[in-house]
Design an enzyme around this catalytic site. Sequence first.
Site, PDB file in Angstrom:
ATOM      1  N   CYS A   1     -65.218 -59.879 -99.250  1.00  0.00           N
ATOM      2  CA  CYS A   1     -65.803 -59.023 -99.968  1.00  0.00           C
ATOM      3  C   CYS A   1     -65.089 -57.873-100.387  1.00  0.00           C
ATOM      4  O   CYS A   1     -65.138 -57.155-101.269  1.00  0.00           O
ATOM      5  CB  CYS A   1     -66.948 -58.482 -98.713  1.00  0.00           C
ATOM      6  SG  CYS A   1     -68.030 -59.784 -98.422  1.00  0.00           S
TER       7      CYS A   1
ATOM      8  N   ASP B   1     -69.671 -58.583 -92.125  1.00  0.00           N
ATOM      9  CA  ASP B   1     -70.746 -58.952 -91.618  1.00  0.00           C
ATOM     10  C   ASP B   1     -70.563 -60.508 -91.054  1.00  0.00           C
ATOM     11  O   ASP B   1     -71.059 -61.050 -90.145  1.00  0.00           O
ATOM     12  CB  ASP B   1     -71.859 -58.578 -92.218  1.00  0.00           C
ATOM     13  CG  ASP B   1     -72.365 -57.193 -92.150  1.00  0.00           C
ATOM     14  OD1 ASP B   1     -71.415 -56.522 -91.868  1.00  0.00           O
ATOM     15  OD2 ASP B   1     -73.772 -56.919 -91.974  1.00  0.00           O
TER      16      ASP B   1
ATOM     17  N   CYS C   1     -68.321 -54.713 -99.006  1.00  0.00           N
ATOM     18  CA  CYS C   1     -69.297 -55.516 -97.835  1.00  0.00           C
ATOM     19  C   CYS C   1     -70.420 -54.547 -97.423  1.00  0.00           C
ATOM     20  O   CYS C   1     -70.399 -53.261 -97.958  1.00  0.00           O
ATOM     21  CB  CYS C   1     -68.392 -55.739 -96.583  1.00  0.00           C
ATOM     22  SG  CYS C   1     -69.352 -57.003 -95.443  1.00  0.00           S
ATOM     23  N   ASP C   2     -71.457 -55.081 -96.860  1.00  0.00           N
ATOM     24  CA  ASP C   2     -72.618 -54.376 -96.882  1.00  0.00           C
ATOM     25  C   ASP C   2     -72.555 -52.899 -96.350  1.00  0.00           C
ATOM     26  O   ASP C   2     -73.469 -52.200 -96.962  1.00  0.00           O
ATOM     27  CB  ASP C   2     -73.621 -55.223 -95.412  1.00  0.00           C
ATOM     28  CG  ASP C   2     -73.763 -56.709 -96.038  1.00  0.00           C
ATOM     29  OD1 ASP C   2     -73.379 -57.117 -96.914  1.00  0.00           O
ATOM     30  OD2 ASP C   2     -74.663 -57.344 -95.036  1.00  0.00           O
ATOM     31  N   LYS C   3     -71.947 -52.585 -95.332  1.00  0.00           N
ATOM     32  CA  LYS C   3     -72.385 -51.333 -94.880  1.00  0.00           C
ATOM     33  C   LYS C   3     -71.149 -50.239 -95.549  1.00  0.00           C
ATOM     34  O   LYS C   3     -71.356 -48.863 -95.604  1.00  0.00           O
ATOM     35  CB  LYS C   3     -71.809 -50.985 -93.465  1.00  0.00           C
ATOM     36  CG  LYS C   3     -72.467 -52.283 -92.652  1.00  0.00           C
ATOM     37  CD  LYS C   3     -74.029 -51.969 -92.875  1.00  0.00           C
ATOM     38  CE  LYS C   3     -74.776 -53.101 -92.209  1.00  0.00           C
ATOM     39  NZ  LYS C   3     -74.378 -54.447 -92.435  1.00  0.00           N
TER      40      LYS C   3
ATOM     41  N   CYS D   1     -71.332 -61.108-100.808  1.00  0.00           N
ATOM     42  CA  CYS D   1     -72.240 -62.396-100.786  1.00  0.00           C
ATOM     43  C   CYS D   1     -73.250 -62.365-101.935  1.00  0.00           C
ATOM     44  O   CYS D   1     -73.770 -61.534-102.234  1.00  0.00           O
ATOM     45  CB  CYS D   1     -72.786 -62.542 -99.309  1.00  0.00           C
ATOM     46  SG  CYS D   1     -71.798 -62.702 -97.869  1.00  0.00           S
TER      47      CYS D   1
ATOM     48  N   GLU E   1     -77.433 -57.758 -86.564  1.00  0.00           N
ATOM     49  CA  GLU E   1     -78.088 -58.896 -87.077  1.00  0.00           C
ATOM     50  C   GLU E   1     -78.079 -60.217 -86.817  1.00  0.00           C
ATOM     51  O   GLU E   1     -77.368 -60.499 -86.155  1.00  0.00           O
ATOM     52  CB  GLU E   1     -77.393 -58.890 -88.586  1.00  0.00           C
ATOM     53  CG  GLU E   1     -77.657 -57.833 -89.545  1.00  0.00           C
ATOM     54  CD  GLU E   1     -76.804 -57.725 -90.808  1.00  0.00           C
ATOM     55  OE1 GLU E   1     -77.016 -57.131 -91.604  1.00  0.00           O
ATOM     56  OE2 GLU E   1     -76.080 -58.964 -91.113  1.00  0.00           O
TER      57      GLU E   1
ATOM     58  N   SER F   1     -79.829 -59.906 -91.675  1.00  0.00           N
ATOM     59  CA  SER F   1     -79.048 -60.257 -92.824  1.00  0.00           C
ATOM     60  C   SER F   1     -79.984 -59.985 -94.261  1.00  0.00           C
ATOM     61  O   SER F   1     -80.973 -60.528 -94.036  1.00  0.00           O
ATOM     62  CB  SER F   1     -78.171 -61.226 -92.809  1.00  0.00           C
ATOM     63  OG  SER F   1     -77.504 -61.573 -93.962  1.00  0.00           O
TER      64      SER F   1
END
Length: 567
Positions: free
Chosen positions: A52, A84, A125-127, A197, A448, A474
């Site tokens: 990521c 994650d 990445c996600d956060k 992702c 998650e 997730s």
Amino acid sequence: MTELDKRHRSSIYDSMVKSPNRAMLRATGMTDKDFETSIVGVISTWAENTPCNIHLHDFGKLAKEGVKSAGAWPVQFGTITVADGIAMGTPGMRFSLTSRDIIADSIEAAMSGHNVDAFVAIGGCDKNMPGSMIAIANMDIPAIFAYGGTIAPGNLDGKDIDLVSVFEGIGKWNHGDMTAEDVKRLECNACPGPGGCGGMYTANTMATAIEVLGMSLPGSSSHPAESADKKEDIEAAGRAVVKMLELGLKPSDILTREAFEDAITVTMALGGSTNATLHLLAIAHAANVDLSLEDFNTIQERVPHLADLKPSGQYVFQDLYEVGGVPAVMKYLLANGFLHGDRITCTGKTVAENLADFADLTPGQKVIMPLENPKRADGPLIILNGNLAPDGAVAKVSGVKVRRHVGPAKVFDSEEDAIQAVLTDEIVDGDVVVVRFVGPKGGPGMPEMLSLSSMIVGKGQGDKVALLTDGRFSGGTYGLVVGHIAPEAQDGGPIAYLRTGDIVTVDQDTKEISMAVSEEELEKRKAETTLPPLYSRGVLGKYAHIVSSASRGAVTDFWNMDKSGKK
């Protein structure tokens, strides 16, 4: 917009008494001429630990080129990330949501501590996305978020696969439907290169939401990480943030109530992650915009789910890019009255003006379904309420055929215990698996449950077993799952007193989540129960003591409700 000096912060270094400060800056390459220009930060979450983010340092260099070509002085910084997919199912997952606020605080500290006039934040990445946006909203100086882009799909035996394919492979292996060698082949082919992702998971959901908010350049959220378009939009972000300075355009001009309504609308239409509720609430809080969980239900009822994207569909985010990307979806929704076209964005143009430059969805494409024949007539993210979640809970019901599930609870105080029960076939069809004491305070960090949910799906129980938690899921999760139950167990929410065997009801039509336990019995159980102490050491200890409920975005600065004078 207001008049804003292009050196509204860096001019602090101009006076005679700041000669020592300038001496330090000269060592970084600045000259007399550079001290006459704006200083623009470029801060990324580059790290070598995850696809990521592995390419973001190079993207930072591209953004610097854009800043410099626009006549300003760029300075590159770095901040943290937690991956994650690597932390998932381990104690490290407690640091994922925690990292969102660390990222926000560190960006604010670095940019404010060095008096930059504007900045570009780059995340993967996600956060990274909500963390960057919380900082952008709190600082309220010209800023743009640039997404590192989505990963290309992996390929195995001619079929597209991704990281979630591997998670679900574990459940299939445990059920005897896949060999260890089959799982290894998935493992070795799922992630072919850099990028977030690949489905409509949290990273792509939040990147999309930020573009819709107007804080990323049009089209940028759907550009794949390895595409020429992505490199171009990263460099363009550097130029665009200097233009924001020239226009006097600030995040508070862009992050309006209407912008958040549009972000929720597109999230519903694309079938985005449950984490969007948590993060949009947090960004809105930082932006002083009144937003609540109930707003999600209001929009959910009128916006259909159109995208056939993973995890519940068959396509990945790169497929959306190839048929027109996020702008084409927005253009379609705007033409049909779902979006506010007259609000301003980071380009200095309105949403409608931006979209006029983009093509419609490719004729005959299959990724986005037509409004007259949607994947689902209303949105797939639903806020549930009831005596098990008085302050709300979040369900994602895309691809779920079961509209009402009633069954006995099997209660666990950790994901590890629940996973063990799944692996040893203790969970049977009809059960309601409950994982509690994993909320923002209880986790701490609200981990998650992708490992657990994927195992249930992989074993063929995705539509037969419900999974409830005060933790999170997730963006790759699908099935009968409900998360963000509030109040959480650690705060003494009703979920803390649920017992194995209690009958639980989850109904997506009535938006109910309840347990067949009387008020009298509940009070009796409260008297018999001692809640565990809060975590007390290090960053997780700090987080556990200050984080708010998930129903308010799990933010860490809720003591100052109006935040007047903060900025």
